[in-house]
Design an enzyme around this catalytic site. Structure first.
Site, mmCIF file in Angstrom:
data_model
loop_
_atom_site.group_PDB
_atom_site.id
_atom_site.type_symbol
_atom_site.label_atom_id
_atom_site.label_comp_id
_atom_site.label_asym_id
_atom_site.label_seq_id
_atom_site.Cartn_x
_atom_site.Cartn_y
_atom_site.Cartn_z
ATOM 1 N N ARG A 1 0.821 -1.218 0.000
ATOM 2 C CA ARG A 1 0.000 0.000 0.000
ATOM 3 C C ARG A 1 0.852 1.263 0.000
ATOM 4 N NH1 ARG A 1 -2.694 -2.858 3.845
ATOM 5 N NH2 ARG A 1 -2.268 -1.383 5.516
ATOM 6 N N TYR B 1 0.339 4.492 -2.468
ATOM 7 C CA TYR B 1 0.139 5.865 -1.995
ATOM 8 C C TYR B 1 1.206 6.800 -2.562
ATOM 9 C CZ TYR B 1 -2.881 3.546 1.440
ATOM 10 O OH TYR B 1 -3.840 2.794 2.043
ATOM 11 N N TYR C 1 -13.262 9.121 -1.062
ATOM 12 C CA TYR C 1 -14.500 8.831 -0.346
ATOM 13 C C TYR C 1 -14.284 9.015 1.153
ATOM 14 C CZ TYR C 1 -12.603 4.142 0.510
ATOM 15 O OH TYR C 1 -11.808 3.087 0.895
#
Lengths: 263, 113
Positions: A70, A74, A96
Site C-alpha cells: 500500500r 500511496y 470517499y
C-alpha cells in the site's frame, strides 16, 4: 485587500454515501479545479465527479493492484498529484469518506505541497466513524472513544480502556501491508482475538460495521462475539465497533471535592 | 434497464430539492425520472449489493436513450398535486406536479438535550 483563493491543492471527501454527504464546499472545489484526482468507492460518485468536472476528472484507482504494497500505491498517487500542482494546475484530490481520516495520500500530498511553497488545504467530509456514531446512536462524549487502525492496535500494544467505546479500522488488512479487496479471515486474526480477550470476555458482543453507500439502504451491522471474529466476512468497508464492557471507575473523592453530582 | 439509475442517483447527490421530493414520494419521483420497473425495484429493495450490481448493468437494447438532466418533464408526472420545484435537477429549472399523499400532522419537535 481583495479576497482571493490561492489554493493549488485542495483535498476533499465525498462522504461514505455521496448522495447526501457531499458537502457544498467540496462540490464547489471539484467544479473549480483544473484536475480532479479521485479515489472513490462506487460508480455514482465517480459519475458525479465526471459530471461536475468533465475535462479534469482522473481516477487514481488503477494504482490499486491486488497484493501490491500500500505504501507504494500511496507514493504513486502523491507523485502524480504533486506533478499536476507543479505544472501550475489547481488540483482537487477527492476521496470517499473524510479526506483526513485514514487517508495517507491526502495528508502527505498537502504536507509536501506546502513544503514546496504551494497553498494547500483539506476540507472536512463525512467519515465512516461519523456514520457509525449515527447508526449505533452512540455519543463519544458519553463514554469516551478510542479509535485505532486494527493492525496498529495489535502490533503496537495500544493501551485501551474497556469502559470506553473502541473503534478498530481496516479489519480487512489486519496484519497485512498489501492491498486486498475482500478476505474471509485476515491473517493476524488469532493474535487479534487473543489481544482483545486480555481486556474483554470472549463472549463480549462486538459489531462488524459497514456504513451504507446508497440512500435508503441500511448499514451492515453484524453482531458477533470476540471469539467468533475469525468467522466473519470482511470487506474494505469493514470497521469493528467494540462497546464498553465495564463501567468507568469513578474517583468518588474527586467527585465530592469538585462538587460534581454522581450519575 | 434504461441506464438511468446512475444519473438519477447523481442527480439526487447534486440537488437537495430533488432528494427531498424523493424522500416524500419515492415511487412517483422515480417514475418521473424515467426509471423502469426493474430499476425502481432495485432501489425499493434497499439492498446495497443489488444496487451496486445494477449500476454496472448495461441498458437493455429496447431502453430509451440515456436520460438527460436537461430533459423536459415526463408526462407520467403530470397528475394533479402539489407543485414541486426541481432546482438544478432540470436545467433550466421547471415546475412539475406530482400525485400527492397527505402529509401526516407534524409532531412537536423536542429541543435538543
Amino acid at each position: 485587500m481583495n479576497l482571493t483563493f490561492d489554493e493549488r491543492l485542495v483535498a476533499v471527501g465525498t462522504g461514505i454515501r455521496t448522495v447526501g454527504q457531499l458537502t457544498g464546499e467540496a462540490l464547489a472545489w471539484i467544479k473549480r479545479a483544473d484536475k480532479v484526482l479521485y479515489v472513490l468507492s462506487d460508480p455514482v460518485s465517480e459519475r458525479l465527479i465526471h459530471d461536475l468536472n468533465p475535462t479534469g476528472a482522473e481516477s487514481l484507482q488503477h494504482f490499486y493492484v491486488e497484493n501490491k504494497v500500500r505504501r507504494e500505491i500511496y507514493e504513486q498517487m502523491i507523485q502524480l498529484t504533486l506533478g499536476y500542482v507543479r505544472s501550475g494546475r489547481v488540483v482537487c484530490l477527492a476521496v470517499y469518506g473524510h479526506p483526513g481520516v485514514f487517508a495517507f495520500p491526502t495528508h502527505e500530498s498537502i504536507r509536501r505541497a506546502r513544503a514546496e511553497g504551494y497553498q494547500a488545504r483539506m476540507l472536512p467530509g463525512v467519515s465512516a466513524e461519523d456514520c457509525l456514531f449515527a447508526d449505533f446512536n452512540i455519543d463519544p462524549g458519553s463514554a469516551g472513544c478510542q479509535s485505532y487502525e486494527a493492525t496498529d492496535f495489535l502490533v503496537n500494544r495500544r493501551i485501551t480502556d474497556p469502559s470506553s467505546h473502541l473503534i478498530l479500522w481496516q479489519m480487512i488488512v489486519l496484519g497485512d501491508s498489501t492491498y486486498r479487496w475482500q478476505v474471509d479471515s485476515p491473517p493476524a486474526m488469532r493474535q487479534f482475538i487473543a489481544r482483545l480477550t486480555q481486556q474483554y470476555p470472549p463472549d463480549h458482543v462486538v459489531y462488524v460495521y459497514e456504513a451504507s453507500i446508497f440512500p435508503g439502504v441500511e448499514a451492515r451491522i453484524e453482531p458477533v462475539t470476540i471469539a467468533q471474529l475469525g468467522q466473519v466476512r470482511y470487506t474494505t468497508m469493514s470497521t469493528l465497533y467494540v462497546p464498553p464492557c465495564v463501567a468507568p471507575r469513578a474517583d468518588l473523592q474527586l467527585y465530592q471535592s469538585l462538587g460534581i453530582p454522581l450519575g | 434497464m434504461t441506464g438511468r439509475l446512475t444519473p438519477f442517483l447523481v442527480a439526487l447527490a447534486r440537488d437537495p430539492e430533488l432528494y427531498a421530493a424523493w424522500i416524500r414520494q419515492p415511487e412517483a419521483v422515480m417514475v418521473w425520472a424515467g426509471l423502469d420497473a426493474e430499476e425502481r425495484a432495485v432501489l425499493h429493495s434497499r439492498d446495497q449489493d443489488r444496487i451496486y450490481q445494477a449500476l454496472f448493468r448495461p441498458p437493455s437494447a429496447a431502453a430509451a436513450p440515456p436520460w438527460s438532466i436537461d430533459g423536459g418533464v415526463p408526462s407520467s408526472a403530470s397528475a394533479a398535486g402539489t407543485a414541486v420545484y426541481w432546482g438544478s435537477y432540470a436545467y433550466p429549472p421547471v415546475t412539475v406536479t406530482l400525485p400527492v399523499t397527505p402529509a401526516p400532522p407534524s409532531s412537536p419537535s423536542a429541543p435538543f438535550a
